[in-house]
Design a protein around this motif. Structure first.
Motif, PDB file in Angstrom:
ATOM      1  N   LYS A   1     150.752  55.447 -26.757  1.00 40.09           N
ATOM      2  CA  LYS A   1     151.815  56.429 -26.508  1.00 40.09           C
ATOM      3  C   LYS A   1     153.173  55.756 -26.708  1.00 40.09           C
ATOM      4  CE  LYS A   1     149.261  59.437 -23.353  1.00 40.09           C
ATOM      5  NZ  LYS A   1     149.094  60.502 -24.344  1.00 40.09           N
ATOM      6  N   THR A   2     154.083  56.488 -27.350  1.00 44.23           N
ATOM      7  CA  THR A   2     155.377  55.898 -27.684  1.00 44.23           C
ATOM      8  C   THR A   2     156.223  55.596 -26.448  1.00 44.23           C
ATOM      9  OG1 THR A   2     156.335  58.096 -28.014  1.00 44.23           O
ATOM     10  CG2 THR A   2     155.421  56.982 -29.945  1.00 44.23           C
ATOM     11  N   GLY A   3     155.865  56.211 -25.312  1.00 48.44           N
ATOM     12  CA  GLY A   3     156.566  55.897 -24.067  1.00 48.44           C
ATOM     13  C   GLY A   3     156.368  54.458 -23.623  1.00 48.44           C
ATOM     14  N   THR A   4     155.330  53.786 -24.179  1.00 51.73           N
ATOM     15  CA  THR A   4     155.069  52.383 -23.843  1.00 51.73           C
ATOM     16  C   THR A   4     155.740  51.428 -24.826  1.00 51.73           C
ATOM     17  OG1 THR A   4     153.043  52.186 -25.174  1.00 51.73           O
ATOM     18  CG2 THR A   4     152.810  53.064 -22.940  1.00 51.73           C
ATOM     19  N   TYR A   5     156.361  51.961 -25.881  1.00 54.85           N
ATOM     20  CA  TYR A   5     156.962  51.117 -26.920  1.00 54.85           C
ATOM     21  C   TYR A   5     158.238  50.446 -26.406  1.00 54.85           C
ATOM     22  CZ  TYR A   5     154.141  53.093 -30.769  1.00 54.85           C
ATOM     23  OH  TYR A   5     153.131  53.473 -31.613  1.00 54.85           O
ATOM     24  N   SER A   6     158.478  49.232 -26.885  1.00 56.07           N
ATOM     25  CA  SER A   6     159.768  48.574 -26.655  1.00 56.07           C
ATOM     26  C   SER A   6     160.835  49.258 -27.514  1.00 56.07           C
ATOM     27  CB  SER A   6     159.681  47.093 -27.043  1.00 56.07           C
ATOM     28  OG  SER A   6     159.510  46.978 -28.451  1.00 56.07           O
ATOM     29  N   GLY A   7     162.103  48.917 -27.278  1.00 62.32           N
ATOM     30  CA  GLY A   7     163.184  49.488 -28.072  1.00 62.32           C
ATOM     31  C   GLY A   7     163.034  49.186 -29.552  1.00 62.32           C
ATOM     32  N   GLY A   8     162.591  47.958 -29.867  1.00 59.90           N
ATOM     33  CA  GLY A   8     162.398  47.583 -31.255  1.00 59.90           C
ATOM     34  C   GLY A   8     161.289  48.360 -31.933  1.00 59.90           C
ATOM     35  N   LEU A   9     160.184  48.597 -31.214  1.00 58.43           N
ATOM     36  CA  LEU A   9     159.082  49.375 -31.777  1.00 58.43           C
ATOM     37  C   LEU A   9     159.482  50.835 -31.970  1.00 58.43           C
ATOM     38  CD1 LEU A   9     155.965  47.994 -29.844  1.00 58.43           C
ATOM     39  CD2 LEU A   9     156.571  47.613 -32.254  1.00 58.43           C
ATOM     40  N   ARG A  10     160.255  51.382 -31.029  1.00 59.65           N
ATOM     41  CA  ARG A  10     160.722  52.761 -31.186  1.00 59.65           C
ATOM     42  C   ARG A  10     161.603  52.898 -32.429  1.00 59.65           C
ATOM     43  NH1 ARG A  10     161.351  52.556 -25.520  1.00 59.65           N
ATOM     44  NH2 ARG A  10     163.613  52.362 -25.706  1.00 59.65           N
ATOM     45  N   LYS A  11     162.460  51.894 -32.656  1.00 64.24           N
ATOM     46  CA  LYS A  11     163.314  51.933 -33.841  1.00 64.24           C
ATOM     47  C   LYS A  11     162.480  51.851 -35.116  1.00 64.24           C
ATOM     48  CE  LYS A  11     167.135  52.239 -34.372  1.00 64.24           C
ATOM     49  NZ  LYS A  11     167.943  53.427 -34.785  1.00 64.24           N
ATOM     50  N   ARG A  12     161.454  50.994 -35.107  1.00 62.10           N
ATOM     51  CA  ARG A  12     160.590  50.890 -36.294  1.00 62.10           C
ATOM     52  C   ARG A  12     159.861  52.209 -36.556  1.00 62.10           C
ATOM     53  NH1 ARG A  12     157.075  45.426 -36.141  1.00 62.10           N
ATOM     54  NH2 ARG A  12     158.211  44.518 -34.404  1.00 62.10           N
ATOM     55  N   LEU A  13     159.407  52.874 -35.491  1.00 64.89           N
ATOM     56  CA  LEU A  13     158.731  54.162 -35.653  1.00 64.89           C
ATOM     57  C   LEU A  13     159.700  55.215 -36.181  1.00 64.89           C
ATOM     58  CD1 LEU A  13     156.096  55.762 -35.280  1.00 64.89           C
ATOM     59  CD2 LEU A  13     156.850  56.286 -32.956  1.00 64.89           C
ATOM     60  N   ASP A  14     160.928  55.168 -35.722  1.00 62.04           N
ATOM     61  CA  ASP A  14     161.957  56.088 -36.212  1.00 62.04           C
ATOM     62  C   ASP A  14     162.185  55.875 -37.712  1.00 62.04           C
ATOM     63  OD1 ASP A  14     163.489  58.220 -35.306  1.00 62.04           O
ATOM     64  OD2 ASP A  14     165.281  57.003 -35.002  1.00 62.04           O
TER      65      ASP A  14
END
Length: 202
Positions: free
Chosen positions: A132-145
């Motif tokens: 779940k993306t709620g568990t992602y770090s800020g860097g992983l969220r940016k990569r997913l974006d």
């Protein structure tokens, strides 16, 4: 051959505030083009006008010869946009979010599946794809974006301060990713207030 991006004499006001004053530039196909400036300089407003998210008061904007103002729907098909603020539904997994994005782009099932796998590989997200993306770090969220912005294989990828707030290691990952995009022929327009970032990439 028309440039990948052409902006001429762009102007935008918000009430009495002049956000953009007579900005002109062009970006060639396969180039990384950087807009460098402090907060409040009008970088985001310029990108939002390019991406059909705001209407300028004056000026000309084209994507590969297509008028963004006259044909916004056609222009959007050629654009990928990643905003400064990451907007991700924290309940979905990374792969589910990309599947939703593919549906919004009306990508056929087989093509969507292949492109999702491609962008997950490209951005080093395969091992996190079913979390779940709620568990992602800020860097992983940016990569997913970034992955979501690339999913429909746009001619031009527009990034508004893509590394702001990221640690140095993640910034280098994003830089290397952008270099690979350039090598593959994708045109990238990036804003930043990091001088070294623009110097390294653009």
């Amino acid at each position: 051959m028309a440039p990948a991006v052409l902006i001429q004499n762009l102007q935008k006001r918000y009430g009495t505030v002049v956000a953009v004053q007579d900005v002109s530039f062009q970006v060639e196909s396969g180039e990384i083009f950087g807009l460098l400036g402090p907060n409040g300089a009008g970088k985001t407003t310029t990108l939002r006008a390019l991406c059909t998210l705001t209407t300028p008061d004056a000026g000309k904007i084209e994507i590969s010869g297509i008028s963004v103002l006259d044909n916004p729907r056609v222009a959007r098909q050629r654009l990928g946009y990643v905003a400064q603020e990451v907007a991700i539904d924290k309940v979905l997994t990374g792969k589910e979010l990309l599947q939703l994005q593919a549906a919004l782009y009306h990508l056929p099932g087989a093509i969507a599946k292949q492109r999702i796998e491609t962008v997950l590989d490209l951005l080093g997200l395969q091992e996190y794809a079913n979390q779940k993306t709620g568990t992602y770090s800020g860097g992983l969220r940016k990569r997913l974006d970034l992955a979501a912005g690339l999913l429909h294989a746009p001619d031009v990828l527009v990034l508004d301060e893509p590394t702001v707030g990221l640690d140095i290691e993640t910034r280098f990952v994003v830089w290397e990713f952008l270099r690979k995009l350039r090598a593959s022929g994708t045109t990238v327009v990036i804003t930043s207030h990091y001088l070294e970032e623009i110097d390294a990439l653009a």
